[in-house]
Design a protein around this motif. Sequence first.
Motif, PDB file in Angstrom:
ATOM      1  N   THR A 102       0.642  -1.021   0.218  1.00  0.00           N
ATOM      2  CA  THR A 102       0.000  -0.012  -0.080  1.00  0.00           C
ATOM      3  C   THR A 102       0.936   1.299   0.005  1.00  0.00           C
ATOM      4  OG1 THR A 102      -0.207  -0.069   2.284  1.00  0.00           O
ATOM      5  CG2 THR A 102      -1.936  -1.100   1.122  1.00  0.00           C
ATOM      6  N   GLY A 103       2.142   1.112   0.182  1.00  0.00           N
ATOM      7  CA  GLY A 103       3.002   2.108   0.183  1.00  0.00           C
ATOM      8  C   GLY A 103       3.457   2.688  -1.357  1.00  0.00           C
ATOM      9  N   LEU A 104       4.298   3.735  -1.251  1.00  0.00           N
ATOM     10  CA  LEU A 104       4.691   4.430  -2.429  1.00  0.00           C
ATOM     11  C   LEU A 104       5.191   3.164  -3.580  1.00  0.00           C
ATOM     12  CD1 LEU A 104       5.110   6.975  -4.397  1.00  0.00           C
ATOM     13  CD2 LEU A 104       7.458   7.045  -3.254  1.00  0.00           C
ATOM     14  N   ALA A 105       6.247   2.779  -3.271  1.00  0.00           N
ATOM     15  CA  ALA A 105       6.793   1.760  -4.209  1.00  0.00           C
ATOM     16  C   ALA A 105       6.042   0.226  -4.156  1.00  0.00           C
ATOM     17  CB  ALA A 105       8.295   1.502  -3.634  1.00  0.00           C
ATOM     18  N   ARG A 138      -0.317  -3.283   7.378  1.00  0.00           N
ATOM     19  CA  ARG A 138      -0.981  -3.354   8.548  1.00  0.00           C
ATOM     20  C   ARG A 138      -2.627  -2.892   8.209  1.00  0.00           C
ATOM     21  NH1 ARG A 138       2.885   0.199  12.046  1.00  0.00           N
ATOM     22  NH2 ARG A 138       2.661   1.188   9.877  1.00  0.00           N
ATOM     23  N   ARG A 139      -2.629  -2.022   7.742  1.00  0.00           N
ATOM     24  CA  ARG A 139      -4.014  -1.472   7.221  1.00  0.00           C
ATOM     25  C   ARG A 139      -4.413  -1.802   5.751  1.00  0.00           C
ATOM     26  NH1 ARG A 139      -1.608   2.480  10.566  1.00  0.00           N
ATOM     27  NH2 ARG A 139      -0.238   3.134   8.509  1.00  0.00           N
ATOM     28  N   ASP A 190       1.234  -7.704   9.878  1.00  0.00           N
ATOM     29  CA  ASP A 190       2.443  -6.821  10.416  1.00  0.00           C
ATOM     30  C   ASP A 190       3.683  -7.777  10.813  1.00  0.00           C
ATOM     31  OD1 ASP A 190       3.878  -5.495  12.610  1.00  0.00           O
ATOM     32  OD2 ASP A 190       2.024  -4.683  13.703  1.00  0.00           O
ATOM     33  N   VAL A 191       4.600  -7.123   9.998  1.00  0.00           N
ATOM     34  CA  VAL A 191       5.875  -7.845   9.950  1.00  0.00           C
ATOM     35  C   VAL A 191       6.735  -7.791  11.388  1.00  0.00           C
ATOM     36  CG1 VAL A 191       6.525  -7.844   7.516  1.00  0.00           C
ATOM     37  CG2 VAL A 191       7.219  -5.813   9.284  1.00  0.00           C
ATOM     38  N   THR A 220       8.243  -2.800   2.522  1.00  0.00           N
ATOM     39  CA  THR A 220       8.008  -2.272   3.695  1.00  0.00           C
ATOM     40  C   THR A 220       8.881  -0.918   4.023  1.00  0.00           C
ATOM     41  OG1 THR A 220       9.303  -3.863   4.931  1.00  0.00           O
ATOM     42  CG2 THR A 220       6.929  -4.253   4.816  1.00  0.00           C
ATOM     43  N   TYR A 275      19.066   5.179   9.881  1.00  0.00           N
ATOM     44  CA  TYR A 275      17.996   4.466   8.958  1.00  0.00           C
ATOM     45  C   TYR A 275      18.859   3.471   8.283  1.00  0.00           C
ATOM     46  CZ  TYR A 275      14.647   3.751   5.346  1.00  0.00           C
ATOM     47  OH  TYR A 275      13.701   3.383   4.251  1.00  0.00           O
ATOM     48  N   LYS A 313      18.524  -0.452   7.250  1.00  0.00           N
ATOM     49  CA  LYS A 313      18.356  -1.089   5.837  1.00  0.00           C
ATOM     50  C   LYS A 313      19.677  -2.124   5.571  1.00  0.00           C
ATOM     51  CE  LYS A 313      16.073  -0.349   2.765  1.00  0.00           C
ATOM     52  NZ  LYS A 313      14.689  -1.023   2.397  1.00  0.00           N
ATOM     53  N   PHE A 324      14.029   8.128  -5.138  1.00  0.00           N
ATOM     54  CA  PHE A 324      12.919   8.150  -5.909  1.00  0.00           C
ATOM     55  C   PHE A 324      12.859   9.584  -6.260  1.00  0.00           C
ATOM     56  CE2 PHE A 324      10.825   4.533  -3.459  1.00  0.00           C
ATOM     57  CZ  PHE A 324      11.936   3.736  -3.909  1.00  0.00           C
TER      58      PHE A 324
HETATM   59  N1  NAP Z   1      12.479   6.807  -0.860  1.00  0.00           N
HETATM   60  C1  NAP Z   1      13.161   6.561  -1.654  1.00  0.00           C
HETATM   61  O1  NAP Z   1      13.898   7.390  -2.260  1.00  0.00           O
HETATM   62  C2  NAP Z   1      13.921   5.135  -1.616  1.00  0.00           C
HETATM   63  C3  NAP Z   1      15.052   4.721  -2.503  1.00  0.00           C
HETATM   64  C4  NAP Z   1      15.340   3.509  -2.523  1.00  0.00           C
HETATM   65  C5  NAP Z   1      14.636   2.336  -1.752  1.00  0.00           C
HETATM   66  N2  NAP Z   1      13.731   2.816  -1.028  1.00  0.00           N
HETATM   67  C6  NAP Z   1      13.260   2.022  -0.047  1.00  0.00           C
HETATM   68  O2  NAP Z   1      11.799   1.490  -0.602  1.00  0.00           O
HETATM   69  C7  NAP Z   1      11.137   0.824   0.635  1.00  0.00           C
HETATM   70  C8  NAP Z   1       9.621   1.323   0.397  1.00  0.00           C
HETATM   71  O3  NAP Z   1       9.649   2.770   0.715  1.00  0.00           O
HETATM   72  P1  NAP Z   1       8.092   3.669   0.399  1.00  0.00           P
HETATM   73  O4  NAP Z   1       8.667   4.878   0.235  1.00  0.00           O
HETATM   74  O5  NAP Z   1       7.361   2.990  -0.808  1.00  0.00           O
HETATM   75  O6  NAP Z   1       7.706   3.217   1.719  1.00  0.00           O
HETATM   76  P2  NAP Z   1       6.047   3.853   2.440  1.00  0.00           P
HETATM   77  O7  NAP Z   1       5.372   4.507   1.162  1.00  0.00           O
HETATM   78  O8  NAP Z   1       6.340   4.454   3.697  1.00  0.00           O
HETATM   79  O9  NAP Z   1       5.393   2.409   2.482  1.00  0.00           O
HETATM   80  C9  NAP Z   1       5.769   1.504   3.552  1.00  0.00           C
HETATM   81  C10 NAP Z   1       4.650   0.248   3.302  1.00  0.00           C
HETATM   82  O10 NAP Z   1       5.084  -0.641   4.471  1.00  0.00           O
HETATM   83  C11 NAP Z   1       3.964  -0.757   5.109  1.00  0.00           C
HETATM   84  N3  NAP Z   1       4.243  -1.066   6.515  1.00  0.00           N
HETATM   85  C12 NAP Z   1       4.993  -0.334   7.436  1.00  0.00           C
HETATM   86  N4  NAP Z   1       5.075  -0.791   8.535  1.00  0.00           N
HETATM   87  C13 NAP Z   1       4.634  -2.148   8.509  1.00  0.00           C
HETATM   88  C14 NAP Z   1       4.660  -3.499   9.254  1.00  0.00           C
HETATM   89  N5  NAP Z   1       4.985  -3.438  10.768  1.00  0.00           N
HETATM   90  N6  NAP Z   1       4.255  -4.555   8.843  1.00  0.00           N
HETATM   91  C15 NAP Z   1       3.801  -4.385   7.698  1.00  0.00           C
HETATM   92  N7  NAP Z   1       3.784  -3.515   6.734  1.00  0.00           N
HETATM   93  C16 NAP Z   1       4.178  -2.318   7.090  1.00  0.00           C
HETATM   94  C17 NAP Z   1       2.947   0.431   5.248  1.00  0.00           C
HETATM   95  O11 NAP Z   1       1.636  -0.062   5.452  1.00  0.00           O
HETATM   96  P3  NAP Z   1       1.229   0.054   6.898  1.00  0.00           P
HETATM   97  O12 NAP Z   1       1.522   1.416   7.500  1.00  0.00           O
HETATM   98  O13 NAP Z   1      -0.545   0.083   6.603  1.00  0.00           O
HETATM   99  O14 NAP Z   1       1.543  -1.103   7.556  1.00  0.00           O
HETATM  100  C18 NAP Z   1       3.201   0.645   3.578  1.00  0.00           C
HETATM  101  O15 NAP Z   1       2.290  -0.234   2.822  1.00  0.00           O
HETATM  102  C19 NAP Z   1      11.877   1.290   1.713  1.00  0.00           C
HETATM  103  O16 NAP Z   1      12.140   0.108   2.587  1.00  0.00           O
HETATM  104  C20 NAP Z   1      12.841   2.029   1.542  1.00  0.00           C
HETATM  105  O17 NAP Z   1      14.059   2.006   1.912  1.00  0.00           O
HETATM  106  C21 NAP Z   1      13.184   4.197  -0.923  1.00  0.00           C
END
Ligand code: NAP
Length: 261
Positions: free
Chosen positions: A10-13, A33-34, A53-54, A74, A119, A123, A145
């Motif tokens: 459900t997140g961005l990626a 989670r949601r 929930d992981v 996640t 952070y 990772k 991104f």
């Molecule tokens: N931002 C960048 O530029 C970038 C670049 C390279 C790699 N990344 C990596 O890409 C990944 C995804 O990033 P994003 O920006 O797409 O993240 P995001 O939009 O914050 O989405 C995070 C997702 O993880 C879920 N989540 C959070 N806590 C959780 C839990 N305890 N159990 C199960 N699900 C959980 C969230 O849903 P709920 O809250 O409903 O659980 C949501 O679906 C990250 O690991 C990041 O390091 C990011």
Amino acid sequence: MPRVLVMGGTGLAGRAVTVEALARGHEVVVASRRVPNEDAAEYVPGVQYRSADVVTGDGLEEALERADVFIDATNGMGRDASHVLAFGSQNLLHTAARFGVHRAVLLSIANVDLSAYKYYRAKTAQENNYIASPLETRILRTTQFHDFVTSFFRRGARFGLIPAPAKISLQPIAVSDVARLLVDAAEGRGEADTRTVGGPRIETSRALAEQWKSATGARGAIVATRLPGAIGASWRAGENLVPENAIDGLGYSEWLSSTVA
Ligand SMILES: NC(=O)c1ccc[n+]([C@@H]2O[C@H](COP(=O)([O-])OP(=O)(O)OC[C@H]3O[C@@H](n4cnc5c(N)ncnc54)[C@H](OP(=O)(O)O)[C@@H]3O)[C@@H](O)[C@H]2O)c1
């Protein structure tokens, strides 16, 4: 077609990965989670949603049931980072191994192991869990991104100043390109183990801020700022850049044109 679980779908990626996997004809399960309502922006029709929930492990078994492969998108910020990324990935991998999941794909960050940024340490611990897992694992490390870079500018512009961190260049990448490569990895295509990719161009933060300002018509002066801490030091040293791994994907200005339009 293999059944794909997108953890954090459900997140961005994760949402982009979900759309890509569905378009390729996979049966897709999304867990977070949601669970989103049907009118929520992150909702993708045709996908099965599960609450999991992981960190606590709640719902993980149900989410992984019958999955052939999972993609881990996640995220957790602040205090949650090590819970979700380091500890949560262990839970996820152990449960997946018990349920006979064949392959696990992780979304990570280019050169993440080079910085002491907290952070990034979480990772790196997450990556190490994947490397140590008995499953067939693949890690895709990407640069920042386009959306992430944009959020910097947008946040500052609310206060009339568009921050452009001094002495920092970026090589931003489109989430749609990242999603394509993640689904390739889930299908067992491309390089095994760890692959690093970056966006098509390296540009200074000021040049990117200028493009954003011109595309959006945002007001405010572009100001040089100092990105503090370990992340600032790492990016000023160019550790966020991977010129040799640039892909022929959607650049920042083209992405801006498509999203602003
Ligand atoms: N931002 C960048 O530029 C970038 C670049 C390279 C790699 N990344 C990596 O890409 C990944 C995804 O990033 P994003 O920006 O797409 O993240 P995001 O939009 O914050 O989405 C995070 C997702 O993880 C879920 N989540 C959070 N806590 C959780 C839990 N305890 N159990 C199960 N699900 C959980 C969230 O849903 P709920 O809250 O409903 O659980 C949501 O679906 C990250 O690991 C990041 O390091 C990011």
